[in-house]
Design a protein around this motif. Sequence first.
Motif, PDB file in Angstrom:
ATOM      1  N   ILE A  90      27.530 -33.640  40.776  1.00 59.64           N
ATOM      2  CA  ILE A  90      26.523 -32.870  41.512  1.00 59.64           C
ATOM      3  C   ILE A  90      26.773 -31.372  41.367  1.00 59.64           C
ATOM      4  O   ILE A  90      25.856 -30.589  41.093  1.00 59.64           O
ATOM      5  CB  ILE A  90      26.521 -33.266  43.000  1.00 59.64           C
ATOM      6  CG1 ILE A  90      26.021 -34.715  43.154  1.00 59.64           C
ATOM      7  CG2 ILE A  90      25.652 -32.322  43.817  1.00 59.64           C
ATOM      8  CD1 ILE A  90      26.179 -35.275  44.547  1.00 59.64           C
ATOM      9  N   VAL A  91      28.047 -30.974  41.538  1.00 58.53           N
ATOM     10  CA  VAL A  91      28.400 -29.558  41.397  1.00 58.53           C
ATOM     11  C   VAL A  91      28.139 -29.073  39.974  1.00 58.53           C
ATOM     12  O   VAL A  91      27.571 -28.000  39.754  1.00 58.53           O
ATOM     13  CB  VAL A  91      29.881 -29.332  41.775  1.00 58.53           C
ATOM     14  CG1 VAL A  91      30.300 -27.894  41.466  1.00 58.53           C
ATOM     15  CG2 VAL A  91      30.112 -29.643  43.248  1.00 58.53           C
ATOM     16  N   ALA A  92      28.554 -29.892  38.996  1.00 52.07           N
ATOM     17  CA  ALA A  92      28.366 -29.514  37.598  1.00 52.07           C
ATOM     18  C   ALA A  92      26.890 -29.408  37.241  1.00 52.07           C
ATOM     19  O   ALA A  92      26.488 -28.536  36.452  1.00 52.07           O
ATOM     20  CB  ALA A  92      29.049 -30.535  36.691  1.00 52.07           C
ATOM     21  N   THR A  93      26.081 -30.278  37.827  1.00 48.59           N
ATOM     22  CA  THR A  93      24.640 -30.238  37.569  1.00 48.59           C
ATOM     23  C   THR A  93      24.039 -28.914  38.032  1.00 48.59           C
ATOM     24  O   THR A  93      23.181 -28.330  37.366  1.00 48.59           O
ATOM     25  CB  THR A  93      23.935 -31.402  38.285  1.00 48.59           C
ATOM     26  OG1 THR A  93      24.435 -32.644  37.777  1.00 48.59           O
ATOM     27  CG2 THR A  93      22.431 -31.355  38.057  1.00 48.59           C
ATOM     28  N   ASP A  99      19.127 -30.598  32.699  1.00 46.18           N
ATOM     29  CA  ASP A  99      18.823 -31.159  31.383  1.00 46.18           C
ATOM     30  C   ASP A  99      20.076 -31.844  30.838  1.00 46.18           C
ATOM     31  O   ASP A  99      21.104 -31.193  30.650  1.00 46.18           O
ATOM     32  CB  ASP A  99      18.392 -30.038  30.437  1.00 46.18           C
ATOM     33  CG  ASP A  99      17.957 -30.554  29.069  1.00 46.18           C
ATOM     34  OD1 ASP A  99      18.152 -31.761  28.791  1.00 46.18           O
ATOM     35  OD2 ASP A  99      17.422 -29.759  28.274  1.00 46.18           O
ATOM     36  N   PRO A 100      20.023 -33.171  30.571  1.00 43.48           N
ATOM     37  CA  PRO A 100      21.202 -33.902  30.093  1.00 43.48           C
ATOM     38  C   PRO A 100      21.799 -33.358  28.804  1.00 43.48           C
ATOM     39  O   PRO A 100      22.972 -33.583  28.511  1.00 43.48           O
ATOM     40  CB  PRO A 100      20.666 -35.323  29.879  1.00 43.48           C
ATOM     41  CG  PRO A 100      19.487 -35.424  30.788  1.00 43.48           C
ATOM     42  CD  PRO A 100      18.874 -34.058  30.775  1.00 43.48           C
ATOM     43  N   SER A 101      20.991 -32.642  28.015  1.00 44.98           N
ATOM     44  CA  SER A 101      21.494 -32.131  26.732  1.00 44.98           C
ATOM     45  C   SER A 101      22.115 -30.740  26.844  1.00 44.98           C
ATOM     46  O   SER A 101      22.615 -30.201  25.867  1.00 44.98           O
ATOM     47  CB  SER A 101      20.346 -32.075  25.709  1.00 44.98           C
ATOM     48  OG  SER A 101      19.338 -31.168  26.122  1.00 44.98           O
ATOM     49  N   MET A 154      26.631 -44.387  35.018  1.00 43.41           N
ATOM     50  CA  MET A 154      25.175 -44.309  35.147  1.00 43.41           C
ATOM     51  C   MET A 154      24.772 -44.103  36.602  1.00 43.41           C
ATOM     52  O   MET A 154      23.888 -43.299  36.913  1.00 43.41           O
ATOM     53  CB  MET A 154      24.530 -45.601  34.612  1.00 43.41           C
ATOM     54  CG  MET A 154      24.640 -45.784  33.122  1.00 43.41           C
ATOM     55  SD  MET A 154      23.857 -47.325  32.595  1.00 43.41           S
ATOM     56  CE  MET A 154      24.239 -47.344  30.847  1.00 43.41           C
ATOM     57  N   VAL A 155      25.427 -44.839  37.502  1.00 44.38           N
ATOM     58  CA  VAL A 155      25.146 -44.699  38.930  1.00 44.38           C
ATOM     59  C   VAL A 155      25.446 -43.273  39.382  1.00 44.38           C
ATOM     60  O   VAL A 155      24.660 -42.648  40.106  1.00 44.38           O
ATOM     61  CB  VAL A 155      25.969 -45.705  39.758  1.00 44.38           C
ATOM     62  CG1 VAL A 155      25.834 -45.418  41.253  1.00 44.38           C
ATOM     63  CG2 VAL A 155      25.531 -47.130  39.458  1.00 44.38           C
ATOM     64  N   THR A 156      26.596 -42.756  38.957  1.00 46.39           N
ATOM     65  CA  THR A 156      27.006 -41.411  39.345  1.00 46.39           C
ATOM     66  C   THR A 156      26.038 -40.356  38.830  1.00 46.39           C
ATOM     67  O   THR A 156      25.690 -39.411  39.540  1.00 46.39           O
ATOM     68  CB  THR A 156      28.425 -41.111  38.821  1.00 46.39           C
ATOM     69  OG1 THR A 156      29.322 -42.116  39.285  1.00 46.39           O
ATOM     70  CG2 THR A 156      28.913 -39.762  39.308  1.00 46.39           C
ATOM     71  N   LEU A 157      25.584 -40.509  37.592  1.00 46.56           N
ATOM     72  CA  LEU A 157      24.620 -39.564  37.032  1.00 46.56           C
ATOM     73  C   LEU A 157      23.304 -39.615  37.803  1.00 46.56           C
ATOM     74  O   LEU A 157      22.639 -38.601  37.990  1.00 46.56           O
ATOM     75  CB  LEU A 157      24.382 -39.865  35.550  1.00 46.56           C
ATOM     76  CG  LEU A 157      25.557 -39.574  34.613  1.00 46.56           C
ATOM     77  CD1 LEU A 157      25.279 -40.131  33.228  1.00 46.56           C
ATOM     78  CD2 LEU A 157      25.831 -38.078  34.543  1.00 46.56           C
TER      79      LEU A 157
END
Length: 328
Positions: A90-93, A99-101, A154-157
């Motif tokens: 979450i912090v990194a996002t 954007d995943p890329s 996947m759940v975490t993302l």
Amino acid sequence: MQLKRAIEKVPGGMMVIPLLLGASINTFSPHTGEYFGSFTGALFTGSLPILAVFFFCIGTTINFKATPYILKKGGALLLTKIGVAALAGIVATQLIGHDPSTTVLGGLSVLAIVAAMNDTNGGLYMALIGQFGKKEDAGAYSLMSLESGPFLTMVTLGIAGLSSFPWQTMVGAILPLLVGMVIGNLDKELREMFSKAVPAVIPFFAFALGAGLDFKKVAQASFTGLFLGIAVVIVTGAALFFVDKITGGNGIAGLAAATTAGNAAAVPAAVAAANPAYKEVAASATIMVAASVIVTAVLVPFIVAWYAKRIGTITVRSTEPSAVQSNT
């Protein structure tokens, strides 16, 4: 020749060495797989089918039976590991972007961060608990091994708001592990048979993953992976240490779990297969997670040994803790 012993001297060697071999071939002779084709070509591109077999075999080793203490300890460490990875995601996002890329700092991505923090090096954990910890804490890994595979990543993302996956894909990611668990608990002989296949499969999917990497990108990503590994030890180590203490432990189990499993390096490719949006960052994430495997496998044994001496309740044996490599 004692090749196996030589490889195992490298932390995560059975994962790292074949991966680097595949990357070397792909860098200097990128069309080798296409040139030979057939079964040889399949080894260069067939990581996902091999991973499906690997996670099934891992599942057979997970026992449904567990004492209340194991449930409490293993569950607490498992939830903490997942929770810290989700929080980091979450912090990194927020810092990197939704954007995943998107990447920063030499290719660092949210995928790399979450995959490195989500999965514990089981072999190293068991070795350190056996040498410095409580015997009952060793059983906690029977629950912690549920971290294996791309499902929790996947759940975490999804929790981090970075991506969503169709429910069929989510189920498909964990199904081989679940089927393996059922088979292993129904028949002890099948559990013994399939569990022996776990270490044998690792070099093959590692080689296939490496065959999709280029050393030009590896050099850039691995440096960032060094810092990622240190972050895994510090961030997850602090949280796991605290949880271990409040659940009746002395902190050893928590510190011993502050690692990245070798098979976590396979997670970025599996996630990218489920969601093509991650395809662009999967290669760099694979290298960073592999670097985190090595860094955590080197640092954690020394930290655990130091702490065991410091608290004075554990008798340190004459054998120094080695960076035991494991991929589960």
